[in-house]
Design a protein around this motif. Structure first.
Motif, mmCIF file in Angstrom:
data_model
loop_
_atom_site.group_PDB
_atom_site.id
_atom_site.type_symbol
_atom_site.label_atom_id
_atom_site.label_comp_id
_atom_site.label_asym_id
_atom_site.label_seq_id
_atom_site.Cartn_x
_atom_site.Cartn_y
_atom_site.Cartn_z
ATOM 1 N N VAL A 101 0.856 -1.185 0.000
ATOM 2 C CA VAL A 101 0.000 0.000 0.000
ATOM 3 C C VAL A 101 0.889 1.229 0.000
ATOM 4 N N HIS A 102 0.384 2.318 -0.537
ATOM 5 C CA HIS A 102 1.182 3.532 -0.699
ATOM 6 C C HIS A 102 1.764 4.018 0.625
ATOM 7 N N ASP A 103 1.052 3.884 1.721
ATOM 8 C CA ASP A 103 1.528 4.349 3.024
ATOM 9 C C ASP A 103 2.786 3.624 3.482
ATOM 10 N N CYS A 104 3.023 2.435 2.986
ATOM 11 C CA CYS A 104 4.193 1.654 3.404
ATOM 12 C C CYS A 104 5.398 1.920 2.520
ATOM 13 N N PHE A 105 5.236 2.751 1.512
ATOM 14 C CA PHE A 105 6.267 2.944 0.505
ATOM 15 C C PHE A 105 7.611 3.348 1.102
ATOM 16 N N VAL A 106 7.615 4.325 1.986
ATOM 17 C CA VAL A 106 8.871 4.816 2.547
ATOM 18 C C VAL A 106 9.580 3.712 3.315
ATOM 19 N N SER A 107 8.859 2.971 4.107
ATOM 20 C CA SER A 107 9.493 1.924 4.902
ATOM 21 C C SER A 107 10.031 0.806 4.014
ATOM 22 N N VAL A 108 9.387 0.520 2.901
ATOM 23 C CA VAL A 108 9.884 -0.505 1.982
ATOM 24 C C VAL A 108 11.250 -0.085 1.440
ATOM 25 N N PHE A 109 11.392 1.165 1.037
ATOM 26 C CA PHE A 109 12.680 1.621 0.525
ATOM 27 C C PHE A 109 13.735 1.630 1.623
ATOM 28 N N GLN A 110 13.366 1.947 2.841
ATOM 29 C CA GLN A 110 14.322 1.903 3.947
ATOM 30 C C GLN A 110 14.863 0.489 4.114
ATOM 31 N N VAL A 111 14.006 -0.501 3.962
ATOM 32 C CA VAL A 111 14.432 -1.899 4.067
ATOM 33 C C VAL A 111 15.332 -2.266 2.893
ATOM 34 N N LEU A 112 14.943 -1.899 1.684
ATOM 35 C CA LEU A 112 15.736 -2.241 0.501
ATOM 36 C C LEU A 112 17.151 -1.677 0.586
ATOM 37 N N LEU A 113 17.282 -0.482 1.098
ATOM 38 C CA LEU A 113 18.585 0.171 1.153
ATOM 39 C C LEU A 113 19.516 -0.467 2.178
ATOM 40 N N GLN A 114 19.005 -1.368 2.972
ATOM 41 C CA GLN A 114 19.841 -2.108 3.914
ATOM 42 C C GLN A 114 20.578 -3.262 3.231
ATOM 43 N N TYR A 115 20.325 -3.451 1.945
ATOM 44 C CA TYR A 115 20.946 -4.533 1.181
ATOM 45 C C TYR A 115 21.781 -3.950 0.039
ATOM 46 N N PRO A 116 22.943 -3.375 0.339
ATOM 47 C CA PRO A 116 23.737 -2.728 -0.709
ATOM 48 C C PRO A 116 24.253 -3.683 -1.781
ATOM 49 N N LYS A 117 24.238 -4.975 -1.525
ATOM 50 C CA LYS A 117 24.693 -5.948 -2.521
ATOM 51 C C LYS A 117 23.542 -6.475 -3.384
ATOM 52 N N LEU A 118 22.374 -5.881 -3.235
ATOM 53 C CA LEU A 118 21.209 -6.283 -4.016
ATOM 54 C C LEU A 118 21.493 -6.095 -5.500
ATOM 55 N N LYS A 119 21.290 -7.142 -6.285
ATOM 56 C CA LYS A 119 21.584 -7.095 -7.716
ATOM 57 C C LYS A 119 20.322 -7.080 -8.569
ATOM 58 N N ILE A 120 19.288 -7.795 -8.141
ATOM 59 C CA ILE A 120 18.051 -7.928 -8.927
ATOM 60 C C ILE A 120 16.876 -7.562 -8.031
ATOM 61 N N LEU A 121 16.009 -6.688 -8.544
ATOM 62 C CA LEU A 121 14.898 -6.204 -7.741
ATOM 63 C C LEU A 121 13.618 -6.214 -8.566
ATOM 64 N N TYR A 122 12.633 -6.929 -8.068
ATOM 65 C CA TYR A 122 11.335 -7.011 -8.737
ATOM 66 C C TYR A 122 10.338 -6.119 -8.008
ATOM 67 N N LEU A 123 9.995 -5.000 -8.618
ATOM 68 C CA LEU A 123 9.032 -4.064 -8.033
ATOM 69 C C LEU A 123 7.812 -3.885 -8.936
ATOM 70 N N HIS A 124 7.620 -4.763 -9.901
ATOM 71 C CA HIS A 124 6.512 -4.599 -10.833
ATOM 72 C C HIS A 124 5.165 -4.784 -10.133
ATOM 73 N N SER A 125 4.142 -4.161 -10.741
ATOM 74 C CA SER A 125 2.757 -4.249 -10.271
ATOM 75 C C SER A 125 2.594 -3.755 -8.841
ATOM 76 N N ASN A 126 3.186 -2.617 -8.556
ATOM 77 C CA ASN A 126 3.019 -1.972 -7.259
ATOM 78 C C ASN A 126 2.337 -0.627 -7.467
ATOM 79 N N SER A 127 2.561 0.303 -6.575
ATOM 80 C CA SER A 127 1.888 1.602 -6.621
ATOM 81 C C SER A 127 2.876 2.755 -6.696
#
Length: 105
Positions: A10-36
């Motif tokens: 949901v849109h309200d969770c957007f900021v927290s999702v990015f905060q979590v993603l940024l904790q993985y600096p070695k992330l190579k592949i990210l699937y964010l399709h069909s979101n908001s």
């Protein structure tokens, strides 16, 4: 290789999702399709992921915005694929020209 699939949020969770993603600096592949994701500027946060080489964003409202592809490619220069499509040298040149013309960055 570190791959992450982020299911619909949901849109309200957007900021927290990015905060979590940024904790993985070695992330190579990210699937964010069909979101908001509604603003291209929201993708700018992902520039902090230095090893990101593949991302999916299709099915988000940003996909229909002018400069969608150019913004993503110029913001995330190490990408090799966007929405499962390989990024070509021509795509990179177009993206840089777009950034100079429209973003002034």
């Amino acid at each position: 290789n570190l791959t992450m699939y982020v299911p619909y949020w949901v849109h309200d969770c957007f900021v927290s999702v990015f905060q979590v993603l940024l904790q993985y600096p070695k992330l190579k592949i990210l699937y964010l399709h069909s979101n908001s994701i509604e603003k291209l500027s929201e993708i700018d946060k992902l520039a902090a992921l230095p090893e990101l080489i593949s991302i999916t964003l299709h099915g988000n409202p940003i996909e229909s915005l002018p400069g969608y592809k150019q913004h993503i490619i110029s913001t995330l220069p190490k990408l090799k694929t966007l929405d499962f499509i390989p990024i070509t040298n021509k795509n990179r040149i177009d993206a840089q020209m777009w950034r100079v013309k429209f973003r002034k960055k």
